[in-house]
Design a protein around this motif. Structure first.
Motif, PDB file in Angstrom:
ATOM      1  N   TRP A   1      74.052  54.988  65.654  1.00 20.04           N
ATOM      2  CA  TRP A   1      73.427  54.865  64.436  1.00 20.04           C
ATOM      3  C   TRP A   1      72.986  56.170  63.991  1.00 20.04           C
TER       4      TRP A   1
ATOM      5  N   GLN B   1      59.591  52.208  68.445  1.00 22.81           N
ATOM      6  CA  GLN B   1      59.338  50.980  67.660  1.00 22.81           C
ATOM      7  C   GLN B   1      58.111  50.306  67.724  1.00 22.81           C
TER       8      GLN B   1
ATOM      9  N   ARG C   1      64.562  59.768  58.395  1.00 23.80           N
ATOM     10  CA  ARG C   1      65.001  58.754  57.931  1.00 23.80           C
ATOM     11  C   ARG C   1      65.182  57.786  59.244  1.00 23.80           C
TER      12      ARG C   1
ATOM     13  N   THR D   1      57.595  54.327  61.587  1.00 28.89           N
ATOM     14  CA  THR D   1      56.918  53.088  60.939  1.00 28.89           C
ATOM     15  C   THR D   1      57.254  52.110  62.070  1.00 28.89           C
TER      16      THR D   1
ATOM     17  N   ILE E   1      73.751  57.705  59.879  1.00 28.15           N
ATOM     18  CA  ILE E   1      72.896  58.429  59.259  1.00 28.15           C
ATOM     19  C   ILE E   1      73.104  59.760  58.965  1.00 28.15           C
TER      20      ILE E   1
ATOM     21  N   ALA F   1      61.502  56.520  60.302  1.00 24.42           N
ATOM     22  CA  ALA F   1      61.341  55.880  58.993  1.00 24.42           C
ATOM     23  C   ALA F   1      61.634  54.469  58.842  1.00 24.42           C
ATOM     24  N   SER F   2      62.811  54.267  59.562  1.00 20.52           N
ATOM     25  CA  SER F   2      63.691  52.914  59.415  1.00 20.52           C
ATOM     26  C   SER F   2      63.469  52.603  60.782  1.00 20.52           C
ATOM     27  N   ALA F   3      62.680  52.931  61.827  1.00 19.51           N
ATOM     28  CA  ALA F   3      62.862  52.544  63.192  1.00 19.51           C
ATOM     29  C   ALA F   3      62.915  51.007  63.653  1.00 19.51           C
ATOM     30  N   ARG F   4      61.935  50.607  62.553  1.00 17.47           N
ATOM     31  CA  ARG F   4      61.918  48.962  62.907  1.00 17.47           C
ATOM     32  C   ARG F   4      63.169  48.090  62.463  1.00 17.47           C
ATOM     33  N   THR F   5      64.274  48.796  61.803  1.00 22.85           N
ATOM     34  CA  THR F   5      65.584  47.923  61.434  1.00 22.85           C
ATOM     35  C   THR F   5      66.424  48.387  62.446  1.00 22.85           C
TER      36      THR F   5
ATOM     37  N   ARG G   1      56.980  48.701  64.250  1.00 26.74           N
ATOM     38  CA  ARG G   1      56.888  47.431  64.041  1.00 26.74           C
ATOM     39  C   ARG G   1      55.523  46.863  63.915  1.00 26.74           C
TER      40      ARG G   1
END
Lengths: 173, 197
Positions: free
Chosen positions: B73, B14, B56, A75, B77, B59-63, A77
């Motif tokens: 990191w 990202q 995971r 997903t 996870i 899916a949370s790459a933008r964070t 940015r």
């Protein structure tokens, strides 16, 4: 060095992680202390069992499955599309104005149909005053023209499951 | 692209670069799989956890914060997913001590009297029992032990993975080693001279 003070140093000594100066001190101690020497031997046996346990090799299938899942889950940015809508903010105002006019028209028609006789009077008035017809026509044209633009500017889902107002991720491939 | 660091690749991922995703998975799949395998003891479950980990992660790459280390990191996870898996199967029966001793006896019998074969069998049994004991340790001990001695992470990196002070990560690792030594000695797999029987 005293035995009770060097238990952690013995672990680091057994795993060759001590700085040379400290390692020399421990070496000196264990040369004269049978208990600590035995301790180092047993620690080495455990550490060697950990180090020498064979690694498992990933199969191509496992890596491919993980890669496919990772790609599907990606997903990126999201970046707002630069304001490229024709007429810019004017489109929003036109949409708002058109909406008010269409709403007024809808109320008038509803009242005309709900009270017999009013419909005929309403149509007669409309036909006798071309300005009413023009206002109705312009309202519809404005709303029809600017609705998609406003939806895009506001990022409203467009029915394809995507959001037309958001920029697609930059593909750097 | 191959020459980019993990963090640079993550920055590209990202922005939707799938080639960066492929490269990060292929670089680190082995690490994640082996860590999960050491924690869980089952190759099949480890492969499931590895796949879930990468799902995971991206899916949370933008964070993911630029400037953070990707590897820590990723390990954090993986460790969380392993912990979930361990909790899920907490009710399942583990091999009893008697079963392990029986396995050890069988292996020594199979090795016959040849000293080399006996040593090899003893090492294998020590390894098997050792990993059983590692998996029986509390997470906070097993995780730094594996990450440090198997995967080569420093205590600073482990502290980042576990979100604890460096001193705690180090202390739990040493506790783990001492507990393993006590238990293996108690089972007779390490003799009083510290050598493998």
């Amino acid at each position: 060095l005293r035995c009770e003070n060097i238990q952690e140093l013995l672990i680091e000594y057994a795993s060759d992680e001590l700085a040379p100066a400290q390692a020399d001190q421990v070496q000196e101690h264990i040369a004269s202390c049978a208990a600590c020497r035995e301790s180092v031997r047993s620690l080495r046996a455990i550490l060697e069992a950990i180090w020498e346990a064979p690694s498992i090799e990933p199969t191509h299938l496992e890596v491919a499955a993980a890669t496919a899942s990772a790609r599907a889950a990606l997903t990126p940015r999201v970046v707002r599309r630069p304001d490229t809508a024709p007429l810019g903010r004017l489109g929003d105002w036109a949409f708002a104005l058109g909406s008010v006019l269409v709403l007024g028209l809808a109320v008038a028609v509803q009242r005309a149909f709900s009270e017999p006789g009013l419909l005929r009077a309403f149509l007669a008035d409309a036909f006798s005053q071309p300005v009413v017809l023009v206002v109705c026509f312009v309202s519809i044209v404005i709303v029809a023209s600017f609705l998609p633009i406003c939806m895009a500017r506001r990022g409203i889902p467009n029915g394809n499951g995507t959001c037309s107002g958001l920029q697609k991720p930059f593909m750097t491939r | 692209v191959e020459r980019l660091s993990d963090e640079e690749l993550m920055a590209q991922a990202q922005n939707g670069n799938v080639q960066a995703v492929d490269l990060l998975v292929s670089r680190h799949y082995g690490l994640v799989l082996n860590f999960a395998y050491r924690m869980l003891g089952s190759r099949e479950t480890a492969a499931d956890v590895a796949q879930k980990t990468f799902t995971r992660v991206f899916a949370s790459a933008r964070t993911f914060k630029i400037g953070k280390r990707f590897k820590t990191w990723l390990c954090a996870i993986t460790a969380n997913l392993c912990r979930d898996e361990l909790r899920a199967k907490a009710g399942k029966k583990e091999a009893s001590l008697e079963e392990l001793q029986e396995m050890a006896g069988d292996a020594f019998a199979a090795a016959g009297t040849a000293p080399d074969a006996a040593d090899e069998a003893a090492l294998r049994i020590l390894g098997e029992e050792l990993w059983e004991k590692v998996r029986a340790l509390p997470d906070k001990m097993a995780t730094p032990l594996i990450l440090h001695y198997r995967d080569g992470l420093t205590f600073t990196e482990i502290a980042e993975v576990m979100k604890v002070p460096v001193g705690s990560a180090k202390s739990w690792t040493f506790h783990a080693i001492r507990r393993l030594r006590a238990e293996l000695t108690g089972n007779g797999l390490l003799d009083t001279e510290g050598e493998v029987e």
